[in-house]
Design a protein around this motif. Structure first.
Motif, PDB file in Angstrom:
ATOM      1  N   CYS A  12       0.856  -1.193   0.000  1.00 24.02           N
ATOM      2  CA  CYS A  12       0.000   0.000   0.000  1.00 24.02           C
ATOM      3  C   CYS A  12       0.895   1.246   0.000  1.00 24.02           C
ATOM      4  CB  CYS A  12      -0.865   0.008   1.255  1.00 24.02           C
ATOM      5  SG  CYS A  12       0.153   0.083   2.743  1.00 24.02           S
ATOM      6  N   TYR A  13       0.242   2.386  -0.107  1.00 26.18           N
ATOM      7  CA  TYR A  13       0.952   3.668  -0.154  1.00 26.18           C
ATOM      8  C   TYR A  13       1.850   3.861   1.078  1.00 26.18           C
ATOM      9  CZ  TYR A  13       1.509   8.619   0.834  1.00 26.18           C
ATOM     10  OH  TYR A  13       2.027   9.821   1.203  1.00 26.18           O
ATOM     11  N   GLY A  14       1.293   3.599   2.266  1.00 30.93           N
ATOM     12  CA  GLY A  14       2.034   3.872   3.507  1.00 30.93           C
ATOM     13  C   GLY A  14       3.289   3.027   3.621  1.00 30.93           C
ATOM     14  N   VAL A  15       3.190   1.758   3.221  1.00 25.52           N
ATOM     15  CA  VAL A  15       4.343   0.853   3.298  1.00 25.52           C
ATOM     16  C   VAL A  15       5.403   1.258   2.269  1.00 25.52           C
ATOM     17  CG1 VAL A  15       5.041  -1.517   2.780  1.00 25.52           C
ATOM     18  CG2 VAL A  15       3.142  -1.092   4.343  1.00 25.52           C
ATOM     19  N   THR A  72       5.410   2.741  10.079  1.00 27.23           N
ATOM     20  CA  THR A  72       4.070   3.161   9.630  1.00 27.23           C
ATOM     21  C   THR A  72       3.049   3.202  10.761  1.00 27.23           C
ATOM     22  OG1 THR A  72       3.560   0.866   9.081  1.00 27.23           O
ATOM     23  CG2 THR A  72       4.305   2.256   7.281  1.00 27.23           C
ATOM     24  N   PHE A  97      -2.290   8.065   7.083  1.00 26.57           N
ATOM     25  CA  PHE A  97      -3.635   7.638   7.507  1.00 26.57           C
ATOM     26  C   PHE A  97      -3.661   7.305   9.006  1.00 26.57           C
ATOM     27  CE2 PHE A  97      -3.480   6.477   2.945  1.00 26.57           C
ATOM     28  CZ  PHE A  97      -4.425   7.393   2.510  1.00 26.57           C
ATOM     29  N   VAL A  98      -2.551   6.777   9.496  1.00 25.61           N
ATOM     30  CA  VAL A  98      -2.439   6.514  10.936  1.00 25.61           C
ATOM     31  C   VAL A  98      -2.368   7.851  11.677  1.00 25.61           C
ATOM     32  CG1 VAL A  98      -0.996   5.509  12.746  1.00 25.61           C
ATOM     33  CG2 VAL A  98      -1.326   4.268  10.601  1.00 25.61           C
ATOM     34  N   THR A 160      -6.553   1.473  11.523  1.00 23.85           N
ATOM     35  CA  THR A 160      -6.690   1.597  10.056  1.00 23.85           C
ATOM     36  C   THR A 160      -6.960   0.276   9.342  1.00 23.85           C
ATOM     37  OG1 THR A 160      -4.287   1.443   9.927  1.00 23.85           O
ATOM     38  CG2 THR A 160      -5.245   3.654   9.840  1.00 23.85           C
ATOM     39  N   THR A 161      -6.593  -0.840   9.984  1.00 25.38           N
ATOM     40  CA  THR A 161      -6.725  -2.133   9.299  1.00 25.38           C
ATOM     41  C   THR A 161      -7.954  -2.936   9.740  1.00 25.38           C
ATOM     42  OG1 THR A 161      -5.179  -2.976  10.938  1.00 25.38           O
ATOM     43  CG2 THR A 161      -4.282  -2.443   8.786  1.00 25.38           C
ATOM     44  N   CYS A 188      -8.326   2.712   6.555  1.00 28.42           N
ATOM     45  CA  CYS A 188      -7.738   3.337   5.364  1.00 28.42           C
ATOM     46  C   CYS A 188      -8.268   2.669   4.091  1.00 28.42           C
ATOM     47  CB  CYS A 188      -6.220   3.321   5.430  1.00 28.42           C
ATOM     48  SG  CYS A 188      -5.488   1.889   4.696  1.00 28.42           S
ATOM     49  N   ALA A 190      -6.748   1.637   1.422  1.00 23.73           N
ATOM     50  CA  ALA A 190      -6.019   0.455   0.942  1.00 23.73           C
ATOM     51  C   ALA A 190      -6.561  -0.794   1.633  1.00 23.73           C
ATOM     52  CB  ALA A 190      -4.533   0.610   1.237  1.00 23.73           C
TER      53      ALA A 190
HETATM   54  S1  SF4 Z   1      -2.804   2.816   7.122  1.00 21.86           S
HETATM   55 FE1  SF4 Z   1      -3.292   1.888   5.151  1.00 21.86          FE
HETATM   56  S2  SF4 Z   1      -1.940   2.895   3.653  1.00 21.86           S
HETATM   57 FE2  SF4 Z   1      -1.128   3.280   5.728  1.00 21.86          FE
HETATM   58  S3  SF4 Z   1       0.342   1.661   6.092  1.00 21.86           S
HETATM   59 FE3  SF4 Z   1      -1.572   0.972   6.976  1.00 21.86          FE
HETATM   60  S4  SF4 Z   1      -2.557  -0.214   5.338  1.00 21.86           S
HETATM   61 FE4  SF4 Z   1      -0.942   1.018   4.394  1.00 21.86          FE
END
Ligand code: SF4
Length: 276
Positions: A12-15, A72, A97-98, A160-161, A188, A190
């Motif tokens: 995903c974007y964050g990773v 993250t 997002f976190v 977020t997950t 989030c 993703a």
């Molecule tokens: S909040 Fe979403 S985009 Fe951010 S690292 Fe976690 S899964 Fe990835």
């Protein structure tokens, strides 16, 4: 046997952002580089970063000099203050997002709401969000966890997950017992996209393979979601764990991967499945 990869799967974007920050730090390194905990919940990726000189530590007390990377999941803001006070360079790879969930929780507390965090009590992301309200929040994993809640003004943020179904069940329970509820759905995009795509594929496939760290919250959740739709769901970290017998009489095998799973691992699994 046909193999189909879910429409949304893998990094995903964050990773990607966190890994880019870590690799950039590694390339320009003149001092030790540490990550506070494994940078993502994928042992294979963490091992490859160790080879580049980026090693995980448990606390900043273990870091005497150099750079510390915040992963993250984010951390207690005091950790960043302490690291800077010790003269460490801080690279903050907290997923935006976190960070949003952290800000929302702090705002709810400031507005006088009793804060409820929907998530896993011991997950580092939840521990970080909790720190933004000085520990004054109720962490709930499932609807029955709110049975002792007395407050009538309740503000909700979400790990977020988490799955939207779990959030929905908990909010329904809260509606039945609170007067004023404010809900920030901080799941989030993703995560939602991967869950929707995995569920849809699990519904059609004869078996599902979910690839990603066993310590990864979002991958474990994907496996749970797939298992609800398809009893022949297998959660693996690498292609070496595949067992031929799992796929007997299968016409369609679905494949998905958590947000912390690199493409090369997913590709290896796909190729190994195709050769069976
Ligand atoms: S909040 Fe979403 S985009 Fe951010 S690292 Fe976690 S899964 Fe990835």
């Amino acid at each position: 046997m046909r193999i189909e990869i879910a429409k949304h799967a893998g990094y995903c974007y964050g990773v990607e952002r966190a890994l880019t920050l870590a690799k950039t730090a590694a390339l320009s390194r003149t001092t030790p580089i540490r990550t506070l905990g494994p940078i993502i919940h994928n042992p294979q990726v963490v091992d490859s970063l160790v080879e580049m000189g980026v090693t995980p530590v448990e606390t900043i007390n273990e870091v005497g000099e150099g750079t510390v990377i915040i992963r993250t999941h984010g951390v207690d803001p005091q950790v960043i203050v302490d690291a800077r006070r010790r003269g460490l360079k801080v690279v903050d790879a907290t997923c935006p997002f976190v960070a949003k969930a952290q800000r929302r929780a702090a705002a709810l507390k400031q507005e006088g709401y009793a804060v409820v965090i929907v998530g896993e009590r011991n997950h580092p992301e939840v521990e970080g969000v909790l720190a933004y309200v000085n520990g004054n929040a109720l962490v709930v994993e499932k609807a029955s966890d709110i049975s002792n809640l007395k407050e009538k003004r309740v503000g909700v943020v979400v790990q977020t997950t988490q799955s939207i179904e779990n959030l929905r069940k908990i909010v329904l329970q809260l509606l039945a017992r609170s007067i004023d509820i404010k809900v920030y759905n901080t799941i989030c995009n993703a995560t939602s996209q991967r869950q929707v795509a995995a569920r849809e594929l699990a519904n059609r496939a004869d078996a599902m393979v979910v690839v990603g760290g066993k310590n990864s919250a979002n991958t474990t959740r994907l496996a749970q979601i797939c298992r609800e739709k398809n009893g022949r769901t297998f959660h693996i970290e690498t292609a070496d764990e595949l067992v031929v017998e799992w796929f007997e009489h299968c016409n369609l095998v679905g494949l998905t991967a958590g947000a912390s799973t690199p493409d090369w691992i997913l590709k290896e699994v796909e190729e190994r499945l195709a050769s069976q």
